[in-house]
Design a protein around this motif. Sequence first.
Motif, PDB file in Angstrom:
ATOM      1  N   ARG A 190       0.834  -1.201   0.000  1.00 15.25           N
ATOM      2  CA  ARG A 190       0.000   0.000   0.000  1.00 15.25           C
ATOM      3  C   ARG A 190       0.870   1.252   0.000  1.00 15.25           C
ATOM      4  N   LEU A 191       0.439   2.263  -0.711  1.00 17.83           N
ATOM      5  CA  LEU A 191       1.177   3.529  -0.767  1.00 17.83           C
ATOM      6  C   LEU A 191       0.747   4.383   0.418  1.00 17.83           C
ATOM      7  N   VAL A 192       1.288   4.023   1.575  1.00 19.21           N
ATOM      8  CA  VAL A 192       0.939   4.658   2.846  1.00 19.21           C
ATOM      9  C   VAL A 192       2.227   4.910   3.627  1.00 19.21           C
ATOM     10  N   PRO A 193       2.191   5.791   4.639  1.00 19.18           N
ATOM     11  CA  PRO A 193       3.423   6.127   5.375  1.00 19.18           C
ATOM     12  C   PRO A 193       4.175   4.927   5.919  1.00 19.18           C
ATOM     13  N   GLN A 194       3.466   3.913   6.428  1.00 18.53           N
ATOM     14  CA  GLN A 194       4.136   2.747   7.010  1.00 18.53           C
ATOM     15  C   GLN A 194       5.133   2.096   6.049  1.00 18.53           C
ATOM     16  N   LYS A 195       4.804   2.080   4.759  1.00 16.88           N
ATOM     17  CA  LYS A 195       5.638   1.375   3.774  1.00 16.88           C
ATOM     18  C   LYS A 195       6.838   2.213   3.322  1.00 16.88           C
ATOM     19  N   ASP A 196       6.815   3.497   3.595  1.00  9.24           N
ATOM     20  CA  ASP A 196       7.955   4.407   3.382  1.00  9.24           C
ATOM     21  C   ASP A 196       8.599   4.278   2.006  1.00  9.24           C
ATOM     22  N   GLN A 197       7.769   4.360   0.962  1.00 11.49           N
ATOM     23  CA  GLN A 197       8.331   4.335  -0.396  1.00 11.49           C
ATOM     24  C   GLN A 197       9.147   5.588  -0.703  1.00 11.49           C
ATOM     25  N   HIS A 198       9.021   6.631   0.123  1.00 16.12           N
ATOM     26  CA  HIS A 198       9.842   7.831  -0.069  1.00 16.12           C
ATOM     27  C   HIS A 198      11.333   7.486   0.028  1.00 16.12           C
ATOM     28  N   THR A 199      11.684   6.711   1.062  1.00 17.34           N
ATOM     29  CA  THR A 199      13.085   6.297   1.225  1.00 17.34           C
ATOM     30  C   THR A 199      13.530   5.424   0.062  1.00 17.34           C
ATOM     31  N   LEU A 200      12.655   4.556  -0.396  1.00 20.31           N
ATOM     32  CA  LEU A 200      12.988   3.696  -1.533  1.00 20.31           C
ATOM     33  C   LEU A 200      13.265   4.532  -2.781  1.00 20.31           C
ATOM     34  N   LEU A 201      12.451   5.547  -3.036  1.00 18.11           N
ATOM     35  CA  LEU A 201      12.668   6.386  -4.213  1.00 18.11           C
ATOM     36  C   LEU A 201      14.010   7.106  -4.145  1.00 18.11           C
ATOM     37  N   ARG A 202      14.350   7.621  -2.969  1.00 12.30           N
ATOM     38  CA  ARG A 202      15.644   8.303  -2.826  1.00 12.30           C
ATOM     39  C   ARG A 202      16.802   7.324  -3.017  1.00 12.30           C
ATOM     40  N   ALA A 203      16.645   6.112  -2.473  1.00  9.59           N
ATOM     41  CA  ALA A 203      17.680   5.083  -2.648  1.00  9.59           C
ATOM     42  C   ALA A 203      17.805   4.707  -4.120  1.00  9.59           C
ATOM     43  N   PHE A 204      16.664   4.574  -4.793  1.00 11.70           N
ATOM     44  CA  PHE A 204      16.678   4.202  -6.210  1.00 11.70           C
ATOM     45  C   PHE A 204      17.387   5.263  -7.049  1.00 11.70           C
ATOM     46  N   ALA A 205      17.154   6.523  -6.731  1.00 13.60           N
ATOM     47  CA  ALA A 205      17.812   7.600  -7.484  1.00 13.60           C
ATOM     48  C   ALA A 205      19.331   7.473  -7.392  1.00 13.60           C
ATOM     49  N   THR A 206      19.826   7.075  -6.223  1.00 17.28           N
ATOM     50  CA  THR A 206      21.271   6.869  -6.043  1.00 17.28           C
ATOM     51  C   THR A 206      21.745   5.634  -6.814  1.00 17.28           C
ATOM     52  N   VAL A 207      20.995   4.549  -6.712  1.00 18.70           N
ATOM     53  CA  VAL A 207      21.352   3.309  -7.421  1.00 18.70           C
ATOM     54  C   VAL A 207      21.425   3.561  -8.920  1.00 18.70           C
ATOM     55  N   ASN A 208      20.451   4.290  -9.448  1.00 16.11           N
ATOM     56  CA  ASN A 208      20.354   4.511 -10.890  1.00 16.11           C
ATOM     57  C   ASN A 208      21.545   5.281 -11.452  1.00 16.11           C
ATOM     58  N   LYS A 209      22.218   6.055 -10.609  1.00 13.79           N
ATOM     59  CA  LYS A 209      23.402   6.782 -11.059  1.00 13.79           C
ATOM     60  C   LYS A 209      24.573   5.831 -11.317  1.00 13.79           C
ATOM     61  N   GLN A 210      24.596   4.717 -10.606  1.00 12.88           N
ATOM     62  CA  GLN A 210      25.688   3.743 -10.760  1.00 12.88           C
ATOM     63  C   GLN A 210      25.308   2.573 -11.663  1.00 12.88           C
ATOM     64  N   ILE A 211      24.054   2.126 -11.524  1.00 17.44           N
ATOM     65  CA  ILE A 211      23.566   0.989 -12.311  1.00 17.44           C
ATOM     66  C   ILE A 211      22.236   1.393 -12.928  1.00 17.44           C
ATOM     67  N   LYS A 212      22.198   1.555 -14.231  1.00 21.36           N
ATOM     68  CA  LYS A 212      20.952   1.960 -14.882  1.00 21.36           C
ATOM     69  C   LYS A 212      19.862   0.938 -14.567  1.00 21.36           C
ATOM     70  N   SER A 213      18.769   1.434 -13.970  1.00 19.93           N
ATOM     71  CA  SER A 213      17.749   0.533 -13.446  1.00 19.93           C
ATOM     72  C   SER A 213      16.352   1.093 -13.675  1.00 19.93           C
ATOM     73  N   ARG A 214      15.380   0.258 -13.398  1.00 16.56           N
ATOM     74  CA  ARG A 214      13.982   0.664 -13.412  1.00 16.56           C
ATOM     75  C   ARG A 214      13.354   0.221 -12.092  1.00 16.56           C
ATOM     76  N   LEU A 215      12.437   1.018 -11.588  1.00 16.75           N
ATOM     77  CA  LEU A 215      11.749   0.690 -10.345  1.00 16.75           C
ATOM     78  C   LEU A 215      10.265   0.501 -10.639  1.00 16.75           C
ATOM     79  N   VAL A 216       9.747  -0.660 -10.264  1.00 13.14           N
ATOM     80  CA  VAL A 216       8.325  -0.973 -10.450  1.00 13.14           C
ATOM     81  C   VAL A 216       7.654  -0.995  -9.080  1.00 13.14           C
TER      82      VAL A 216
END
Length: 378
Positions: free
Chosen positions: A201-227
């Motif tokens: 669920r897209l709710v505060p408990q699941k904290d997808q905000h942190t995941l998005l920030r982490a993904f942005a960092t990952v994508n700079k080193q390894i071109k990726s997609r987030l689903v």
Amino acid sequence: MNKVTILFYIYQMGAGGAARTLLNIINNLDRDKFNPIIVTLNYEGSYESELKEDVKFIKLDTKRLSRSIFKLAKIIRNERVNIVFSTIPRVNTIAILANTLSFSGAKNVIREADNLGGTFKENIQLIGFGFIYKFAKQIISLSEGVKQNLVNRYKIKPDDIKVIYNPIDLKNVNEKMNEEIDPLFTEIFNTNEKVIITAGRLVPQKDQHTLLRAFATVNKQIKSRLVILGEGPLEEELMDLASTLAVADRVHFIGFQRNPYSYFKKADLFVLSSIHEGFSHVIAEALATGTLVVSTDCKSGPREVLDNGKYGRLCEVGSDNDMSNQIIQLLSLEKEELNRVIDKGYQRARFFDAKDIVSKYEKAFLATLNLQDHKTEG
């Protein structure tokens, strides 16, 4: 031995983990011993169609828990129910009150599914729930961490709590993970880039905000997609954050999917970014599809599911830096090591197979009624 009639009571057979757990328990119960009935409020649930045909399904003509007490009491009495099984604090409270008013002699078995509490108001409320819980015949916790929370915050005696992990229907997962995904999303996975996936669920408990920030960092080193599989009130806010982080074209919000396993299988890595969980069987399901796992080390399920990091990586809650480091390390594994980690994941998933876990529930149900059966106890 006469069949034991168990009434399963839940808010709705929706898209959450509690509904999926009840689905797995109900569908895998031994029909020679148990007769399952499920009762929900008047909502449409995503998992209703997946219940086996022999399950009696009763939907109350109300959408409010407070108005369901007498209706539920009548059903308990008329259906000659032996056990009332419920999960989630408010639902558990209503189930206990309804059963008391049914004057039927049925026993309450309640399940606690999360690490709740924190603020003064929440902690006082949990003590109230704990008082009501003492009228149940058996309390089941889905992890050792949740059991400890029941002891600390609900003030329940440890000996009154039985720990039974969530069941994973591996047969169902193995069948569904080979199904085709929605053609609308085929191109997302048709790539040489790494694909990271999450579900919830897209709710505060699941904290997808942190995941998005982490993904942005990952994508700079390894071109990726987030689903991102799931729906919820934070969808627009998360989309805006993806744009702010300049990764909007690489983040795909595809909503709730009744069969997430075919998507898991096509991904390279699953990430759970939650602030708290009771068990989080979604990471066990991801392991069952052969997908690597990174999870926050939140209270309390992931550490137990992953056996202290033996079967997947754990990272600090709310730390996009730690999360991105763990993701990069797993995505950078050489083929031989990658295959070894995947095989270990399959091994761990088998530990939660519904056949074994549901047998533990069956033993608990029979023990609640002071019954024994040599096939169940064996």
